[in-house]
Design a protein around this motif. Structure first.
Motif, PDB file in Angstrom:
ATOM      1  N   ALA A  90     -23.517  38.245  13.195  1.00 42.21           N
ATOM      2  CA  ALA A  90     -22.474  37.483  12.508  1.00 42.21           C
ATOM      3  C   ALA A  90     -23.090  36.204  11.947  1.00 42.21           C
ATOM      4  O   ALA A  90     -23.904  35.563  12.608  1.00 42.21           O
ATOM      5  N   HIS A  91     -22.698  35.826  10.739  1.00 39.73           N
ATOM      6  CA  HIS A  91     -23.215  34.606  10.124  1.00 39.73           C
ATOM      7  C   HIS A  91     -22.063  33.743   9.621  1.00 39.73           C
ATOM      8  O   HIS A  91     -21.249  34.217   8.834  1.00 39.73           O
ATOM      9  N   PRO A  92     -22.012  32.476  10.045  1.00 42.83           N
ATOM     10  CA  PRO A  92     -21.026  31.556   9.466  1.00 42.83           C
ATOM     11  C   PRO A  92     -21.561  31.050   8.133  1.00 42.83           C
ATOM     12  O   PRO A  92     -22.560  30.338   8.098  1.00 42.83           O
ATOM     13  N   HIS A 101     -25.574  28.186   2.557  1.00 38.52           N
ATOM     14  CA  HIS A 101     -26.432  28.651   3.651  1.00 38.52           C
ATOM     15  C   HIS A 101     -25.629  29.177   4.822  1.00 38.52           C
ATOM     16  O   HIS A 101     -24.414  28.975   4.920  1.00 38.52           O
ATOM     17  N   CYS A 102     -26.357  29.784   5.741  1.00 36.51           N
ATOM     18  CA  CYS A 102     -25.757  30.166   7.012  1.00 36.51           C
ATOM     19  C   CYS A 102     -25.687  28.911   7.865  1.00 36.51           C
ATOM     20  O   CYS A 102     -26.623  28.135   7.917  1.00 36.51           O
ATOM     21  N   HIS A 103     -24.545  28.716   8.559  1.00 33.96           N
ATOM     22  CA  HIS A 103     -24.407  27.519   9.405  1.00 33.96           C
ATOM     23  C   HIS A 103     -24.833  27.761  10.842  1.00 33.96           C
ATOM     24  O   HIS A 103     -24.634  26.908  11.709  1.00 33.96           O
ATOM     25  N   ASN A 104     -25.425  28.924  11.109  1.00 35.03           N
ATOM     26  CA  ASN A 104     -26.220  29.055  12.316  1.00 35.03           C
ATOM     27  C   ASN A 104     -27.449  28.208  11.975  1.00 35.03           C
ATOM     28  O   ASN A 104     -28.231  28.545  11.074  1.00 35.03           O
ATOM     29  N   LEU A 105     -27.613  27.065  12.642  1.00 32.20           N
ATOM     30  CA  LEU A 105     -28.584  26.082  12.154  1.00 32.20           C
ATOM     31  C   LEU A 105     -30.023  26.563  12.280  1.00 32.20           C
ATOM     32  O   LEU A 105     -30.873  26.175  11.474  1.00 32.20           O
ATOM     33  N   GLU A 106     -30.282  27.414  13.268  1.00 31.50           N
ATOM     34  CA  GLU A 106     -31.635  27.978  13.352  1.00 31.50           C
ATOM     35  C   GLU A 106     -31.875  28.913  12.160  1.00 31.50           C
ATOM     36  O   GLU A 106     -32.974  28.940  11.606  1.00 31.50           O
ATOM     37  N   HIS A 107     -30.851  29.646  11.771  1.00 30.71           N
ATOM     38  CA  HIS A 107     -31.001  30.516  10.598  1.00 30.71           C
ATOM     39  C   HIS A 107     -31.253  29.673   9.344  1.00 30.71           C
ATOM     40  O   HIS A 107     -32.120  29.991   8.533  1.00 30.71           O
ATOM     41  N   ALA A 108     -30.487  28.600   9.198  1.00 34.05           N
ATOM     42  CA  ALA A 108     -30.639  27.753   8.002  1.00 34.05           C
ATOM     43  C   ALA A 108     -32.046  27.157   7.958  1.00 34.05           C
ATOM     44  O   ALA A 108     -32.710  27.175   6.917  1.00 34.05           O
ATOM     45  N   GLY A 124     -34.688  29.378   6.787  1.00 30.67           N
ATOM     46  CA  GLY A 124     -34.726  29.694   5.361  1.00 30.67           C
ATOM     47  C   GLY A 124     -33.518  30.453   4.847  1.00 30.67           C
ATOM     48  O   GLY A 124     -33.504  30.900   3.703  1.00 30.67           O
ATOM     49  N   MET A 125     -32.496  30.617   5.693  1.00 31.62           N
ATOM     50  CA  MET A 125     -31.289  31.325   5.267  1.00 31.62           C
ATOM     51  C   MET A 125     -30.394  30.348   4.513  1.00 31.62           C
ATOM     52  O   MET A 125     -29.293  30.006   4.947  1.00 31.62           O
ATOM     53  N   MET A 126     -30.945  29.907   3.392  1.00 28.68           N
ATOM     54  CA  MET A 126     -30.294  28.870   2.584  1.00 28.68           C
ATOM     55  C   MET A 126     -30.847  29.006   1.175  1.00 28.68           C
ATOM     56  O   MET A 126     -31.997  29.378   0.981  1.00 28.68           O
TER      57      MET A 126
END
Ligand code: C2O
Ligand code: CU
Ligand code: CU
Length: 542
Positions: A455-457, A523-530, A533-535
């Motif tokens: 799941a990605h916020p 971006h994804c607000h899973n901060l580790e994802h962001a 590079g998920m941004m």
């Protein structure tokens, strides 16, 4: 008024380094190498006359959280340079805050002073506020320690519970983890027409999870699992406090909930089965209260609750809990490939022994300690929403697709990683225009390395969004049970800026872009994802 951007290239180089370090399970900070002063300058503008002039200093501090040694944290120390002294409220005993309170229409100047340790460049983003791109805290505007950034903007957004947090690329997760975050509460005339609990009965509830080491210090793993999946703590903090009990009177309260966790998603409910009464979401009040058995709250999202304790007796206790749910991570669709199931379960082990995502947890205890004769009555209507129409979208017949997926063990947006300056052709929109975006949470069943659904916020800067629809793909039945354990908890009414997207789900969003041209991130607000590079950038073009 536009601060010079001189770190774009450096930031880009750091990003490349970060991805490699992250994949090797190496220390996050090793990739951040600040050498020599950056000549970013930002000074107040002479012809900008602020109603409110604030100073925010990002700096190390200590706070007593657990019995024994104090915890080293990073805080924003706020002060009012000019304007109403009540505009900045510290939360006593908390690393969080200060709470900034403004009126819609106010002109605000905020000077950020970076007094963080060496190597910690930073920048503040006003999450949910639609400010010009140059004031939005784009990662490329990050300033080095000892530098200042001057924000100047008019608050044009409706009353709501917004927030602010660091946004330097590759360092956001660790800086938020260290304590940097605060609420930014906007009031307006529409809101003033509704009788809602106010003053001491209007309370922040910022939910975060942490891990403490044996010496009461925050412990933040650089392990590959944290980097790839997101941080999960074993200790819930509310407004920075563990095991919080909120003493209440027998009356109604307005609770402003923010999920300020790096990656943990909550399924909120009252422990005794009382329904949640939701009066507001990310960007302000709904047009009418909504009752739910439970409500999902993903990182970055806010929910405002009307909580009425008037029927209760002295000494009664009630808990706000996060109920069990599944399907938010580790979903391996098997129907399409032979790898199915292989990476499930065991992959989700967490170094800290923190409860897995979706484990039932207590968040907050409410104890009735005072009788109050009078209570407010829940209004049947709240404020007008002035929603957009899907048919107003310039791409109503061909919505833009934003596909989020895992490739080569990293999370991508339309197959791309973050690049500090790049904007692809399919990331250009017209300033002020209305568009529909389909955010597609894709999965790669059968792929050896990337079989997982998560799941990605999803968060888009510079806009408020309306959720038009949610669709779960039906070709992989593995998604359905998890989806059904959360889907009645999406509060998609009203205006949002962050939307949880489950594996296999497509969420259709309607939004109007900022009138002023500029480059914003989404971006994804899973901060580790962001951070990983998920941004991406999108450009609103004139
Ligand atoms: Cu709250 Cu770009 O984030
Ligand atoms: Cu934001
Ligand atoms: Cu994500």
């Amino acid at each position: 008024m536009s601060p010079k951007n001189l770190i774009g290239r450096r930031g880009f180089l750091r990003l490349s380094g970060l991805t490699a370090a992250a994949l090797a399970g190496g220390p996050l900070l090793a990739a951040c190498n600040t050498t020599g002063p950056l000549s970013v300058s930002a000074t107040p503008t002479a012809d900008f006359l602020p109603d409110l002039d604030l100073a925010l200093k990002a700096m190390p501090s200590e706070v007593a959280i657990l019995p024994g040694a104090a915890t080293r944290v990073w805080v924003y120390q706020g002060s009012v340079v000019k304007g109403d002294a009540a505009s900045v409220q510290a939360i006593p005993g908390s690393y969080l805050g200060p709470i900034i309170r403004v009126q819609k229409g106010q002109k605000v100047r905020i000077t950020l002073q970076n007094d963080l340790p060496e190597g910690q460049e930073t920048i503040i983003h006003w999450h949910g506020l639609r400010v010009p791109a140059s004031m939005d805290g784009h990662p490329r505007d990050a300033i080095a320690p000892s530098q200042q950034f001057v924000y100047e903007f008019e608050v044009t957004d409706r009353a709501g519970t917004y927030w602010f947090h660091p946004h330097p690329h590759g360092l956001t997760a660790s800086q938020v983890m260290a304590g940097l975050a605060g609420l930014f509460i906007v009031s307006d005339d529409d809101e003033a027409t509704v009788t809602l609990p106010s003053g001491a009965f209007d309370l922040p509830v910022v939910i975060q999870d942490r891990v403490f080491d044996g010496n009461n210090q925050f412990s933040y793993g650089n392990d590959m699992m944290t980097t790839m999946m997101g941080f999960l703590g074993n200790r819930i903090l509310i407004n920075g406090q563990p095991d919080l009990t909120l003493p209440v009177a027998t009356r109604a309260y307005r609770l402003r909930l923010l999920n300020g966790s790096n990656s943990r998603i909550y399924k909120l409910a009252w422990s005794d089965g009382t329904q949640l009464t939701v009066v507001g979401t990310d960007a302000g009040l709904l047009d009418a209260p909504v009752a739910r058995d439970y409500a999902m709250l993903a990182p970055g999202e806010r929910l405002e609750l009307w909580a009425d304790f008037s029927g209760r007796s002295l000494g009664d206790e009630l808990k706000l809990i996060s109920q069990a749910f599944t399907g938010a991570e580790g979903i391996v669709p098997t129907s399409g490939g032979s790898m199915g199931g292989m990476m499930g379960g065991g992959m989700m082990g967490n170094m800290s022994g923190a409860p897995a995502l979706g484990t039932e947890q207590d968040l907050l205890t409410v104890r009735v300690e005072r009788q109050e004769a009078e209570s407010l009555t829940l209004p049947t209507t709240l404020v007008p929403l002035k929603l957009l129409q899907a048919s107003d979208a310039v791409n109503a017949n061909a919505p833009r697709q934003v596909v989020i997926s895992q490739r080569n063990m990293t999370w991508k947006i339309n197959g791309r990683d973050f690049d500090m300056d790049a904007v692809a052709d399919d990331e250009k929109v017209k300033a002020g225009s209305i568009e529909i975006w389909d955010i597609v949470n894709d999965v790669n069943p059968g792929e050896m390395m990337d079989p997982l659904g998560m799941a990605h916020p999803f968060h888009i800067h510079g806009v408020h969004v309306q959720v038009l629809s949610r669709t779960l793909r039906t070709d992989y039945p593995e998604f359905t049970p998890g989806y059904e354990s959360v889907s009645a908890g999406f509060v998609d009414n009203g205006w949002k800026d962050t939307v949880l997207i489950m594996p296999g789900e497509t969420v259709r969003l309607l939004m109007r872009f900022h009138e002023q041209a500029g480059t914003f991130v989404y971006h994804c607000h899973n901060l580790e994802h962001a951070d990983q590079g998920m941004m991406r950038n999108y450009a609103a073009e004139a």
